[in-house]
Design a protein around this motif. Structure first.
Motif, PDB file in Angstrom:
ATOM      1  N   ASP A   1       0.892  -1.256   0.087  1.00  0.00           N
ATOM      2  CA  ASP A   1      -0.099   0.197  -0.103  1.00  0.00           C
ATOM      3  C   ASP A   1       1.068   1.177  -0.128  1.00  0.00           C
ATOM      4  OD1 ASP A   1      -2.069   1.566   0.296  1.00  0.00           O
ATOM      5  OD2 ASP A   1      -2.381   1.596   2.307  1.00  0.00           O
ATOM      6  N   GLY A   2       0.816   2.263  -0.950  1.00  0.00           N
ATOM      7  CA  GLY A   2       1.357   3.238  -1.094  1.00  0.00           C
ATOM      8  C   GLY A   2       2.321   3.278  -2.171  1.00  0.00           C
ATOM      9  N   ASP A   3       2.838   1.954  -2.554  1.00  0.00           N
ATOM     10  CA  ASP A   3       3.769   2.202  -3.627  1.00  0.00           C
ATOM     11  C   ASP A   3       3.310   2.388  -5.003  1.00  0.00           C
ATOM     12  OD1 ASP A   3       5.658   0.984  -1.858  1.00  0.00           O
ATOM     13  OD2 ASP A   3       5.396  -1.277  -2.575  1.00  0.00           O
ATOM     14  N   SER A   4       4.050   3.115  -5.909  1.00  0.00           N
ATOM     15  CA  SER A   4       3.769   2.843  -7.429  1.00  0.00           C
ATOM     16  C   SER A   4       4.361   1.985  -8.281  1.00  0.00           C
ATOM     17  CB  SER A   4       4.268   4.402  -7.684  1.00  0.00           C
ATOM     18  OG  SER A   4       3.747   5.677  -6.962  1.00  0.00           O
ATOM     19  N   LEU A   5       3.462   2.006  -9.589  1.00  0.00           N
ATOM     20  CA  LEU A   5       3.803   0.999 -10.446  1.00  0.00           C
ATOM     21  C   LEU A   5       4.023   1.844 -11.752  1.00  0.00           C
ATOM     22  CD1 LEU A   5       1.446  -0.955  -8.759  1.00  0.00           C
ATOM     23  CD2 LEU A   5       2.615  -2.616 -10.054  1.00  0.00           C
ATOM     24  N   ILE A   6       5.167   1.552 -12.377  1.00  0.00           N
ATOM     25  CA  ILE A   6       5.562   2.261 -13.786  1.00  0.00           C
ATOM     26  C   ILE A   6       5.578   0.960 -14.653  1.00  0.00           C
ATOM     27  CG2 ILE A   6       6.949   3.464 -15.359  1.00  0.00           C
ATOM     28  CD1 ILE A   6       6.942   3.843 -11.209  1.00  0.00           C
ATOM     29  N   ILE A   7       4.520   0.676 -15.425  1.00  0.00           N
ATOM     30  CA  ILE A   7       4.783  -0.654 -16.426  1.00  0.00           C
ATOM     31  C   ILE A   7       4.669  -0.491 -17.920  1.00  0.00           C
ATOM     32  CG2 ILE A   7       3.423  -2.801 -16.834  1.00  0.00           C
ATOM     33  CD1 ILE A   7       2.145  -2.491 -13.935  1.00  0.00           C
ATOM     34  N   LYS A   8       5.816  -0.125 -18.544  1.00  0.00           N
ATOM     35  CA  LYS A   8       5.905  -0.072 -19.806  1.00  0.00           C
ATOM     36  C   LYS A   8       5.443  -1.024 -20.770  1.00  0.00           C
ATOM     37  CE  LYS A   8       9.295   0.943 -23.415  1.00  0.00           C
ATOM     38  NZ  LYS A   8      10.873   1.049 -23.983  1.00  0.00           N
ATOM     39  N   THR A   9       4.472  -0.989 -21.461  1.00  0.00           N
ATOM     40  CA  THR A   9       3.727  -2.058 -22.049  1.00  0.00           C
ATOM     41  C   THR A   9       4.023  -1.728 -23.834  1.00  0.00           C
ATOM     42  OG1 THR A   9       1.901  -1.906 -20.595  1.00  0.00           O
ATOM     43  CG2 THR A   9       1.367  -3.159 -22.618  1.00  0.00           C
ATOM     44  N   THR A  10       4.452  -2.878 -24.124  1.00  0.00           N
ATOM     45  CA  THR A  10       4.854  -2.983 -25.664  1.00  0.00           C
ATOM     46  C   THR A  10       4.019  -3.843 -26.288  1.00  0.00           C
ATOM     47  OG1 THR A  10       7.138  -2.259 -25.241  1.00  0.00           O
ATOM     48  CG2 THR A  10       6.577  -3.160 -27.580  1.00  0.00           C
ATOM     49  N   ASN A  11       3.249  -3.569 -27.561  1.00  0.00           N
ATOM     50  CA  ASN A  11       2.335  -4.482 -28.175  1.00  0.00           C
ATOM     51  C   ASN A  11       3.173  -5.135 -29.413  1.00  0.00           C
ATOM     52  OD1 ASN A  11       0.193  -5.932 -29.278  1.00  0.00           O
ATOM     53  ND2 ASN A  11      -1.171  -4.030 -29.532  1.00  0.00           N
ATOM     54  N   ALA A  12       3.490  -6.316 -29.291  1.00  0.00           N
ATOM     55  CA  ALA A  12       4.137  -6.976 -30.233  1.00  0.00           C
ATOM     56  C   ALA A  12       3.190  -8.073 -30.901  1.00  0.00           C
ATOM     57  CB  ALA A  12       5.492  -7.692 -29.761  1.00  0.00           C
ATOM     58  N   ALA A  13       1.715  -7.998 -30.457  1.00  0.00           N
ATOM     59  CA  ALA A  13       1.065  -8.867 -30.865  1.00  0.00           C
ATOM     60  C   ALA A  13       0.300  -8.228 -32.108  1.00  0.00           C
ATOM     61  CB  ALA A  13      -0.031  -9.357 -29.959  1.00  0.00           C
ATOM     62  N   GLN A  14      -0.725  -9.093 -32.807  1.00  0.00           N
ATOM     63  CA  GLN A  14      -1.503  -8.521 -34.043  1.00  0.00           C
ATOM     64  C   GLN A  14      -2.651  -7.806 -33.569  1.00  0.00           C
ATOM     65  OE1 GLN A  14      -1.379 -11.673 -32.760  1.00  0.00           O
ATOM     66  NE2 GLN A  14      -2.862 -13.143 -33.762  1.00  0.00           N
ATOM     67  N   TYR A  15      -3.194  -7.768 -32.372  1.00  0.00           N
ATOM     68  CA  TYR A  15      -4.360  -7.149 -32.058  1.00  0.00           C
ATOM     69  C   TYR A  15      -4.261  -5.590 -31.254  1.00  0.00           C
ATOM     70  CZ  TYR A  15      -6.261 -11.812 -32.635  1.00  0.00           C
ATOM     71  OH  TYR A  15      -6.671 -13.153 -33.193  1.00  0.00           O
ATOM     72  N   ASN A  16      -5.115  -4.858 -31.219  1.00  0.00           N
ATOM     73  CA  ASN A  16      -5.296  -3.589 -30.361  1.00  0.00           C
ATOM     74  C   ASN A  16      -5.351  -4.245 -29.027  1.00  0.00           C
ATOM     75  OD1 ASN A  16      -4.902  -1.969 -32.623  1.00  0.00           O
ATOM     76  ND2 ASN A  16      -6.945  -1.304 -32.518  1.00  0.00           N
ATOM     77  N   ILE A  17      -4.684  -3.493 -27.991  1.00  0.00           N
ATOM     78  CA  ILE A  17      -4.900  -3.885 -26.593  1.00  0.00           C
ATOM     79  C   ILE A  17      -4.802  -2.759 -25.743  1.00  0.00           C
ATOM     80  CG2 ILE A  17      -2.349  -4.509 -26.018  1.00  0.00           C
ATOM     81  CD1 ILE A  17      -3.411  -7.242 -24.698  1.00  0.00           C
ATOM     82  N   THR A  18      -5.424  -3.125 -24.830  1.00  0.00           N
ATOM     83  CA  THR A  18      -5.102  -1.981 -23.375  1.00  0.00           C
ATOM     84  C   THR A  18      -5.034  -3.021 -22.426  1.00  0.00           C
ATOM     85  OG1 THR A  18      -7.522  -2.117 -22.890  1.00  0.00           O
ATOM     86  CG2 THR A  18      -6.389  -0.292 -24.276  1.00  0.00           C
ATOM     87  N   LEU A  19      -4.606  -2.500 -21.122  1.00  0.00           N
ATOM     88  CA  LEU A  19      -4.497  -3.258 -19.795  1.00  0.00           C
ATOM     89  C   LEU A  19      -5.406  -2.659 -18.745  1.00  0.00           C
ATOM     90  CD1 LEU A  19      -0.703  -4.431 -19.675  1.00  0.00           C
ATOM     91  CD2 LEU A  19      -2.839  -5.825 -20.490  1.00  0.00           C
ATOM     92  N   HIS A  20      -5.940  -3.235 -17.940  1.00  0.00           N
ATOM     93  CA  HIS A  20      -6.774  -2.648 -16.741  1.00  0.00           C
ATOM     94  C   HIS A  20      -6.279  -3.311 -15.217  1.00  0.00           C
ATOM     95  CE1 HIS A  20     -10.123  -1.449 -14.100  1.00  0.00           C
ATOM     96  NE2 HIS A  20     -10.421  -2.676 -14.275  1.00  0.00           N
ATOM     97  N   TRP A  21      -6.125  -2.312 -14.504  1.00  0.00           N
ATOM     98  CA  TRP A  21      -5.607  -2.869 -13.149  1.00  0.00           C
ATOM     99  C   TRP A  21      -6.937  -2.879 -12.414  1.00  0.00           C
ATOM    100  CZ3 TRP A  21      -1.214  -4.162 -15.059  1.00  0.00           C
ATOM    101  CH2 TRP A  21      -0.642  -3.057 -16.082  1.00  0.00           C
ATOM    102  N   HIS A  22      -7.456  -4.010 -12.649  1.00  0.00           N
ATOM    103  CA  HIS A  22      -8.810  -4.245 -11.948  1.00  0.00           C
ATOM    104  C   HIS A  22      -8.680  -3.927 -10.355  1.00  0.00           C
ATOM    105  CE1 HIS A  22     -12.873  -6.357 -12.171  1.00  0.00           C
ATOM    106  NE2 HIS A  22     -12.768  -6.372 -10.886  1.00  0.00           N
TER     107      HIS A  22
END
Length: 575
Positions: free
Chosen positions: A71-92
């Motif tokens: 709790d209190g930490d931060s995340l920095i997540i570099k996301t590179t799309n090397a697949a064939q579909y459009n994509i997004t990520l959700h932090w549920h």
């Protein structure tokens, strides 16, 4: 997925409990850490059920990487799309305070990351502890793109329950013996219900009851007498699930990254999107015991995956000779697929551990119907293979949500771009009717639209979600992005304010981010609109989401920087 011994775990000693208040006061921002990750979205050959399929993964892992923070930490997540579909990520379940740009649902808060593109998600965990998860939020890609997000307490703060010797993430999933995107595309073309999955999985493996699977069944080793924390996540695309461990009681201690009053049960019911933390004590004879999950299917006459996934809980003190002599593994007794009584009893047993701050002076009384519908076709067509030559649909308050494609709703609102959405989502159904009775066929066809409901910052909101019998009654697991809410009441039949409101639990209701609307019933939630931005609310059964069972809240900015949406990051993807 490996089990996890918690490093620097909370000390449950009397001394630390006595000092917890002092320690809490000493916790400062200097204790918080930044966690950097690189996620590469890529296709990966994976063999299940005797066949190899190329599935979409993160970093070639299925399930994806487990993220562990405090709790209190931060995340920095570099996301590179090397697949064939459009994509997004959700932090549920992450609240993303004033930061909708990191929330992830495509065309709601961002345009998707296109093939070859990169986007860095940056966000901070604020006042949340427990189990959450992350997943793709584009079409059906979350069938294989998902992983656990574990939030430990701040340094020096104990769990409010017995400290476990080990912690095990349990990710429940679904597996199709073909490309899930092809399954979705076929359903979108025909207008019929999509083909059901071929297997359920525990940590990516189907288990002993499926072909070509028993050699890879997940095994968890425990020591006699130890307490184990199971962090259970329902990552299944379309199915609510029952879960149990043979001969072992489960003590629920948290849901959706919020602590609960401990209560003991043999069975849990967990909907897609939900998490449940349970303590298990290894107090049985040293042996091997199945943990198992199977479908809870509340819709009438609906096709579903009627199989059972298993993993093995193995006592490490069992001798090798005894293991060889007894190949039999004890299987738990799971409820019947349509056992709504058991499902309801589990959900009703959840309580917060202490008094919850709940809005009492309500500014917004909202009443949303949720359920399925049918789109009529003028002529027989290959695109109309739903019931009686129709196409399946779904709606909230008779509005079947349409995702924009030119720009995300949040970007359109922030930039003042017209024509992307309208702010006229109805606060109540446009036509009142007997929601759970015999509904006139003239009310079965919803209206399509991209509509949001505006809330002033700080508004006290009560929302009643009412299931309908259109097509079929069904338990819909409803997820609200950007918020946690108090579940103050639920029941069967039509909600009646005069009768039902006096029975609300305004003392210790459970706090959640995803809640099932009972089949043929209703659920009431309350929250304070204290997070500005555009926040999607939708059924977490993804076949219902693509049919339109969604809407958005647009929470306006309040006063000052702390109540105002931060500027969008420079690398926010373009449509």
């Amino acid at each position: 997925m490996e089990t996890r011994k918690f490093i620097d775990k909370p000390d449950q000693s009397c001394l630390l409990i006595a000092l917890s208040v002092v320690l809490a006061s000493l916790v400062s921002f200097s204790d918080a850490e930044d966690h950097y990750h690189e996620f590469v979205i890529q296709a990966q050959p994976v063999k299940r059920l005797c066949r190899t399929h190329k599935i979409i993964t993160v970093n070639g892992q299925f399930p994806g990487p487990t993220l562990e923070v405090r709790d209190g930490d931060s995340l920095i997540i570099k996301t590179t799309n090397a697949a064939q579909y459009n994509i997004t990520l959700h932090w549920h379940g992450v609240r993303q305070i004033a930061n909708p740009w990191a929330d992830g649902p495509e065309y709601i808060t961002q345009c998707p990351i296109q093939p070859g593109g990169t986007y860095t998600y940056r966000f901070t965990i604020r006042n949340q502890v427990g189990t959450l998860w992350w997943h793709a939020h584009s079409q059906w890609l979350r069938a294989t793109v998902y992983g656990a997000l574990i939030i430990y307490p701040k340094v020096g703060l104990p769990y409010p329950f017995l400290t476990p010797s080990q912690e095990i993430p349990i990710l429940l999933g679904e597996w199709w013996d073909r490309d899930p995107m092809a399954v979705l595309q076929q359903a979108q073309f025909t207008g019929a219900a999509p083909n059901v999955s071929n297997a359920f999985t525990i940590n990516g493996q189907p288990g002993d009851f499926y072909r070509c699977s028993s050699q890879e069944t997940t095994v968890f080793s425990v020591e006699s007498g130890e307490a184990v924390l199971l962090r259970i996540i329902n990552a299944a695309l379309n199915q609510e699930l029952f879960f149990a461990v043979a001969n072992h009681k489960l003590t629920v201690v948290g849901v959706d990254a919020a602590y609960t009053k401990p209560f003991t049960t043999n069975i849990i019911m967990i909907g897609p999107g939900q998490t449940t933390d349970v303590l298990l004590t290894a107090d049985q004879s040293p042996s091997r015991y199945y943990m198992a999950a199977s479908a809870y299917e509340s819709a009438q006459n609906a096709a579903f995956d009627n199989t059972t996934t298993t993993a093995v809980l193995e006592y490490s003190s069992e001798t090798c000779s005894a293991r060889r002599q007894s190949s039999q593994v004890l299987l738990p007794q799971l409820p019947a697929f349509n056992d709504t009584t058991t499902a309801t009893a589990f959900t009703a047993g959840l309580r917060s551990p202490s008094k919850v701050s709940i809005p009492n002076k309500i500014d917004e009384y909202l009443f949303f119907t949720v359920g399925l519908g049918l789109i009529n076709c003028l002529l027989p067509s290959p695109n109309c293979q739903g019931p009686n030559g129709t196409r399946f649909a779904a709606s909230m308050n008779n509005v079947s949500f349409v995702f924009p494609t030119a720009l995300s709703i949040m970007q359109a609102y922030y930039q003042g771009v017209p024509g992307i959405f309208s702010a006229d989502f109805p606060p109540v159904p446009p036509i009142l009717f007997n929601y759970t009775g015999n509904v006139n066929r003239g009310l079965w066809q919803p209206v399509k639209g991209t509509k949001v409901y505006k809330l002033k910052y700080g508004s006290m909101v009560q929302l009643v979600l009412q299931d309908t019998s259109i097509v079929s009654t069904e338990n819909h697991p409803m997820h609200l992005h950007g918020y946690q809410f108090a579940v103050v009441g639920m029941g069967f039949g039509n909600f009646n304010a005069a009768r039902d409101t006096p029975n609300f639990n305004l003392v210790d209701p459970p706090v959640r981010n995803t809640i099932g609307t009972p089949a043929g019933g209703w659920v009431a939630i309350r929250f304070v609109a204290d997070n500005p931005g555009v926040w999607l609310m939708h059924c977490h059964i993804d076949s219902h989401l693509v049919w339109g069972l969604a809407m958005c809240f647009l929470v306006e900015n309040g006063q000052g920087d702390q109540q105002t949406v931060i500027p969008p990051p420079s690398d926010l993807p373009q449509c």
